[in-house]
Design a protein around this motif. Structure first.
Motif, PDB file in Angstrom:
ATOM      1  N   ILE A  66       0.851  -1.204   0.000  1.00  0.00           N
ATOM      2  CA  ILE A  66       0.000   0.000   0.000  1.00  0.00           C
ATOM      3  C   ILE A  66       0.883   1.250   0.000  1.00  0.00           C
ATOM      4  N   CYS A  67       1.896   1.271   0.871  1.00  0.00           N
ATOM      5  CA  CYS A  67       2.758   2.458   0.973  1.00  0.00           C
ATOM      6  C   CYS A  67       3.504   2.722  -0.332  1.00  0.00           C
ATOM      7  N   GLU A  68       3.965   1.658  -0.987  1.00  0.00           N
ATOM      8  CA  GLU A  68       4.667   1.834  -2.274  1.00  0.00           C
ATOM      9  C   GLU A  68       3.689   2.385  -3.325  1.00  0.00           C
ATOM     10  N   ALA A  72       3.772   6.029  -5.385  1.00  0.00           N
ATOM     11  CA  ALA A  72       3.702   6.188  -6.840  1.00  0.00           C
ATOM     12  C   ALA A  72       2.567   7.122  -7.249  1.00  0.00           C
ATOM     13  N   LYS A  73       1.430   7.005  -6.559  1.00  0.00           N
ATOM     14  CA  LYS A  73       0.249   7.788  -6.931  1.00  0.00           C
ATOM     15  C   LYS A  73       0.295   9.213  -6.393  1.00  0.00           C
ATOM     16  N   HIS A  74       0.940   9.388  -5.248  1.00  0.00           N
ATOM     17  CA  HIS A  74       0.990  10.701  -4.589  1.00  0.00           C
ATOM     18  C   HIS A  74       2.445  10.977  -4.215  1.00  0.00           C
TER      19      HIS A  74
ATOM     20  N   PRO B  81       6.152  -4.334 -12.992  1.00  0.00           N
ATOM     21  CA  PRO B  81       5.537  -3.433 -13.972  1.00  0.00           C
ATOM     22  C   PRO B  81       5.715  -1.962 -13.576  1.00  0.00           C
ATOM     23  N   GLU B  82       5.681  -1.083 -14.567  1.00  0.00           N
ATOM     24  CA  GLU B  82       5.818   0.353 -14.255  1.00  0.00           C
ATOM     25  C   GLU B  82       4.525   0.942 -13.719  1.00  0.00           C
ATOM     26  N   ASP B  83       3.407   0.457 -14.203  1.00  0.00           N
ATOM     27  CA  ASP B  83       2.103   0.957 -13.768  1.00  0.00           C
ATOM     28  C   ASP B  83       1.913   0.697 -12.261  1.00  0.00           C
ATOM     29  N   ALA B  84       1.458   1.724 -11.542  1.00  0.00           N
ATOM     30  CA  ALA B  84       1.374   1.626 -10.075  1.00  0.00           C
ATOM     31  C   ALA B  84       0.409   0.527  -9.608  1.00  0.00           C
ATOM     32  N   ASP B  85      -0.736   0.408 -10.279  1.00  0.00           N
ATOM     33  CA  ASP B  85      -1.711  -0.622  -9.870  1.00  0.00           C
ATOM     34  C   ASP B  85      -1.157  -2.028 -10.103  1.00  0.00           C
TER      35      ASP B  85
END
Lengths: 221, 221
Positions: A66-68, A72-74, B81-85
């Motif tokens: 979750i933290c990773e 990446a998202k924020h 993968p590069e995509d965060a999800d």
């Protein structure tokens, strides 16, 4: 908006809460009595653990993953360095606290004394409590050894490693299990991280039946 | 050149070995009798665990942090993968295998039956072996559920999550603890990953006193 299913003294939940707060991400906190294995909860997370972040209609377990993802998202402010060697050190220390520290200290002290009572799972095992009280000293010494060379645990900037460590120590501090007099450098580090606005939510946690010591929420402890 | 301090059947070491081999990184393998707590070894890694990657004069413990570092330093072929999800899903599954699967299955079966004997630590605890034999079924069912929707465990490409899972399953297969007849999709997935050149080193491991079953190294098992 995100929701976080959590338990107040869980160090893994605290790590995610600190990251969310430091990045100023709005979140709805939902307290989860995960040990009751409620059907709805198990549908969200078959592993039966907290934290679970609910984001974009998906339930996401596993605190480090979750933290990773949040990083990446924020990305701002950064809690994971871009340099591979520096990022390694952050991840190594997160694993150190969430695995070695957790198994040797947190589970022996906090889980034996608080979680067992809250969950109606019997009395603390005194040999475990003793082992935990011994191990916490070794871990504080290791932290002091790191902090004598560095401003923060993983280097000269604050990172996820500091949040991982502070999550365990703050939960143990709730039951007065940390001897802050042992090392000035560790106490100074904790005072620095404790005074961040992100820490406020954690310092106002209350577990019924257990009162924290007066110094728990005191920034000048 | 890198060195890797490892133990042959350790799933955490196997994960790192698979990543090194898949990325065609040259490495010197050094077998470590980590349970003997040799002073030199403890100097390299105070946590007393394997694997440790020795790179550029530094000793690096913690398998997941090592794999993330290798991914950053040697990006080809990509295992994250590069995509965060998508990266979240890989990390979630690595944690699932290295934590839930390890604690419920690997430690109850492999560690009770092989590690205890190799380390002279007594006889297997039959209640643990029973719990492990029960849990492995649940985990194989979960893998089948994932693989019915996806080509690989975390999605449509092979990732670190497949290596994490294959590391545990290959170690358990050494002691015939995996019922490959339970799910065709799981067997097909394992046949695919087992036939990769990166898997060769792992299939030639031998632990004195324990012979693997004939199908262990057979690509047409």
């Amino acid at each position: 908006m995100y929701s976080l299913y959590h338990a107040p003294l869980s160090p893994f939940c605290r790590k995610v809460r600190l990251v969310l707060a430091e990045k100023k991400i709005e979140v709805k906190l939902v307290e989860e009595r995960y040990w009751e294995k409620d059907t709805d909860f198990l549908r969200r997370n078959p592993a039966g653990k907290v934290p679970i972040l609910r984001a974009n209609g998906k339930n996401m377990p596993e605190s480090q993953a979750i933290c990773e993802w949040l990083e990446a998202k924020h990305p701002e402010p950064a809690l994971m360095p871009e340099d591979a060697d520096a990022a390694y050190e952050v991840r190594r220390l997160c694993a150190w606290f969430d695995d070695a520290f957790f198994n040797q200290v947190t589970s022996n002290l906090l889980y034996e004394r608080v979680n067992k009572k809250v969950q109606g799972a019997g009395y603390p095992d005194s040999s475990k409590v003793k082992a935990g009280a011994k191990a916490v000293k070794f871990h504080l010494d290791y932290m002091a050894w790191l902090l004598e060379k560095r401003r923060w645990l993983a280097g000269d900037v604050m990172t996820l490693a500091d949040f991982a460590a502070a999550s365990h120590l703050s939960a143990l501090d709730y039951t007065s299990d940390v001897d802050w007099a042992r090392h000035d450098v560790v106490k100074e580090w904790y005072a620095k991280i404790k005074s961040r606005p992100a820490f406020r939510g954690i310092l106002s946690d209350v577990v019924p039946g257990f009162m924290p010591p007066p110094h728990y929420a005191d920034l000048d402890f």
